[in-house]
Enzyme design. Structure first.
Site, PDB file in Angstrom:
ATOM      1  N   TYR A 135       0.754  -1.174   0.032  1.00  0.00           N
ATOM      2  CA  TYR A 135      -0.310   0.104  -0.111  1.00  0.00           C
ATOM      3  C   TYR A 135       0.860   1.363   0.056  1.00  0.00           C
ATOM      4  O   TYR A 135       1.696   1.551   0.604  1.00  0.00           O
ATOM      5  CB  TYR A 135      -0.963  -0.022   1.389  1.00  0.00           C
ATOM      6  CG  TYR A 135      -1.582   1.495   1.437  1.00  0.00           C
ATOM      7  CD1 TYR A 135      -2.687   1.649   0.530  1.00  0.00           C
ATOM      8  CD2 TYR A 135      -1.167   2.243   2.248  1.00  0.00           C
ATOM      9  CE1 TYR A 135      -3.423   2.948   0.516  1.00  0.00           C
ATOM     10  CE2 TYR A 135      -1.848   3.446   2.310  1.00  0.00           C
ATOM     11  CZ  TYR A 135      -3.083   3.850   1.501  1.00  0.00           C
ATOM     12  OH  TYR A 135      -3.498   4.963   1.589  1.00  0.00           O
TER      13      TYR A 135
ATOM     14  N   GLY B  40      -5.647   5.551  -0.349  1.00  0.00           N
ATOM     15  CA  GLY B  40      -6.709   5.935   0.082  1.00  0.00           C
ATOM     16  C   GLY B  40      -7.732   5.047  -0.774  1.00  0.00           C
ATOM     17  O   GLY B  40      -7.747   3.719  -0.703  1.00  0.00           O
TER      18      GLY B  40
END
Length: 634
Positions: A55, A62
């Site tokens: 990530y 997001g």
């Protein structure tokens, strides 16, 4: 001599060190910490080489976290397309900063921005963020060179930390945005060039490391708390001066009293008030010795020196016929009603100072505990654990969590937001009590003689204090209870902690104004109380009972049978006053009063007060009043 640099290691930054950096100190990066930093960065680079999905490194951010990055941009494959030559991983980090720097409003003060930079450097030194050593060193070099990025104040929801404000910090490192250098505002690239620094190209996760965290709310919170520490001490000083001006009662501050309800702030406040009032001969004065104000008249005094006073004084005598059943009381207290009522307790704004100031102290201590944890915490996401053994896959070493969420800070600041108007309000109530003739225990209305009816004295000072208190109260509603989701509801609960801490810092400045107004007014009241009692003492030392009786209303006529008894009681009052030592405030209060009088003269007749009010407020804001009191005590 140049002050030593503050050494940052991610583990030991204190509030005092942060304030020092905010005010101009430089920083040095700990060598062992940089080893941790390098290890995490190398680990991330290796994972990217393995094409592991991480990530914010090989995925979007997001609500875009489900998008995996490829080896190059898709459009590079179009016929005739010119390849960008840049990895999407690198483009992702740059775009994160340049698109997130969208705050608006007036820029933060340089000390706030410097504190933000210091906090960001310190947290990245923990070695769990993936930033490279050279990038971190470039950030420290920018801080040490005196480059202050322009960071507008409005734009953080306190959710993924202070994304937008921190992007304004980082964009200057990239050669974008704007910055102040030597007080001059200029493009970020020019600021770097002026100090001989080069822009940085970000690598894996570095954009996220730079803008994901709680640095704005933490910086403003720490600076606010540092200010509130001094303001609480100032509030105690103002209260002590007001107590002396009232010739107040000290029993409410006795240690044995507060041992029965030992809230730490309450106990500390009571002890501090007794220290500030040590040496006072006004506090706990016998009730009957305190005269009340009477309007000056040409026949008020018998000597030229006394005629120069701006007041007359007097008492009311309690006739023998009104003492039935009270004889024992009047054997202990002489039967004269002056400025002080025969009651063993003052009003709440005086008697309950330990409970109110103490509660604010406890709120401040709670905020300090939260801030001290946050100063050396890792607050970005995801967190990198390169040394975790036996990890089955990369998700066990790069963990997405929520340390960026500002709620711990937001709630601590909400507590302070509620506390600040409380401290301001009790200060204004003491000020109002001083100027109101129905509550000021025998002082003149609005603290001015006004024998011709032309003067307002300190009347409007209370209006200004009331306006500020109302404004503070209207701003005390906690922002932390109003979550507005962001990032397409990926961030569906936010803290608004940046707004909360920003409010607290601004409100602290206004609290100082109210305390300055109380001190300005209390100094005038103290002069009057001291001079009125000492004028009575001086008169008592030079006249006999018959002449002193002219200051006493309600006595029997000269040929009345009670006249002899009346004169005997007047003489007892006169003797007690004549034999008393000069009446004076506590030593610390006297020091503060002298510091005020060195800049602001006593108000004997109405004059323009704007400059003097500004001077009183400035003495609180610049710390000069506290410095004088501390110096005298050392």
């Amino acid at each position: 001599m140049t002050a030593a640099a503050v050494r940052l290691d991610g583990l030991s930054l204190t509030r005092a060190q942060l304030v020092a950096v905010a005010r101009g100190a430089t920083v040095a990066l700990d060598a062992e910490a940089l080893v941790r930093v390098a290890r995490a960065a190398d680990f991330l680079a290796a994972q990217v080489e393995k094409q592991e999905p991480i990530y914010g490194v090989s995925t979007g951010f997001g609500s875009n976290a489900d998008k995996l990055l490829g080896a190059h941009r898709l459009r590079d494959e179009l016929p005739g397309a010119a390849p960008s030559g840049e990895s999407p991983h690198i483009e992702l980090q740059r775009n994160l900063i340049v698109t997130h720097a969208v705050c608006v409003g007036e820029p933060f003060a340089p000390e706030v921005v410097r504190a933000m930079l210091c906090i960001r450097i310190n947290t990245l030194l923990r070695g769990h963020s993936g930033i490279r050593v050279q990038t971190l060193e470039a950030l420290a070099a920018m801080l040490n060179a005196g480059i202050v990025p322009v960071v507008p104040q409005l734009g953080s929801a306190g959710a993924s930390g202070d994304l937008a404000p921190l992007s304004h910090l980082a964009i200057v490192l990239l050669g974008g945005g704007e910055a102040f250098v030597d007080g001059q505002r200029m493009p970020g690239a020019d600021a770097l060039a002026r100090k001989g620094l080069a822009p940085v190209a970000l690598s894996y996760k570095e954009g996220l490391a730079l803008n994901n965290g709680t640095a704005q709310m933490l910086a403003t919170g720490v600076l606010a708390v540092q200010q509130l520490d001094d303001l609480l001490e100032t509030a105690d000083l103002a209260a002590a001066m007001t107590l002396d001006a009232f010739a107040g009662r000290l029993g409410a501050f006795a240690p044995e009293v507060h041992a029965l309800r030992p809230h730490p702030g309450q106990v500390a406040t009571a002890a501090n008030l007794l220290r500030l009032l040590d040496g006072s001969t006004l506090a706990d004065i016998a009730y009957h010795l305190v005269p009340k104000f009477r309007q000056w008249q040409p026949v008020s005094w018998d000597t030229p020196a006394a005629q120069a006073l701006g007041f007359d004084i007097g008492w009311d005598w309690v006739p023998f016929s009104q003492r039935h059943g009270r004889e024992k009381f009047y054997r202990r207290f002489l039967p004269f009603r002056g400025g002080k009522k025969h009651q063993p307790q003052d009003s709440y704004s005086l008697r309950c100072i330990p409970q109110v100031h103490g509660a604010v102290r406890d709120a401040l201590e709670q905020a300090k505990r939260v801030l001290d944890v946050e100063l050396n915490a890792v607050t970005d996401n995801p967190l990198v654990f390169p040394d975790k053994v036996d990890a089955a896959h990369v998700e066990e070493q790069v963990i997405s969590a929520g340390h960026f969420h500002g709620m711990p800070l937001a709630l601590a600041m909400s507590y302070l937001k509620a506390a600040i108007p409380v401290l301001a309000s009790i200060s204004e109530r003491r000020l109002n009590k001083l100027v109101d003739p129905s509550t000021n225990d025998g002082l003149p209305p609005f603290l001015i003689g006004n024998e011709d009816g032309t003067e307002s004295g300190h009347m409007i000072v209370q209006y200004t204090a009331a306006a500020i208190v109302n404004d503070l109260a209207s701003r005390a509603m906690p922002a932390s209870v109003y979550s507005i989701p962001t990032s397409a509801n990926a961030e569906d609960h936010v803290s608004m902690g940046a707004n909360e801490a920003r409010h607290v810092l601004a409100m602290a400045n206004d609290l100082g104004k109210v305390l300055g107004l109380e001190l300005f007014t209390a100094a005038q009241a103290l002069d009057l109380r001291r001079d009125m009692i000492n004028a009575a003492r001086a008169l008592a030392g030079r006249v006999e009972a018959e002449a002193f009786a002219a200051k006493v209303a309600g006595g029997p006529l000269p040929d009345a049978p009670e006249r002899a008894g009346f004169l005997a009681e007047v003489d007892a009052l006169r003797v007690q006053l004549a034999e008393a030592e000069a009446f004076r405030p506590g030593r610390a209060v006297a020091t503060a009063h002298a510091a005020i009088r060195a800049r602001i003269p006593y108000l004997d007749r109405d004059r323009a007060l704007d400059g003097e009010v500004a001077a009183a407020v400035a003495m609180v804001a610049d710390g000069s009043l506290l410095a004088a009191v501390r110096a005298a005590a050392s």
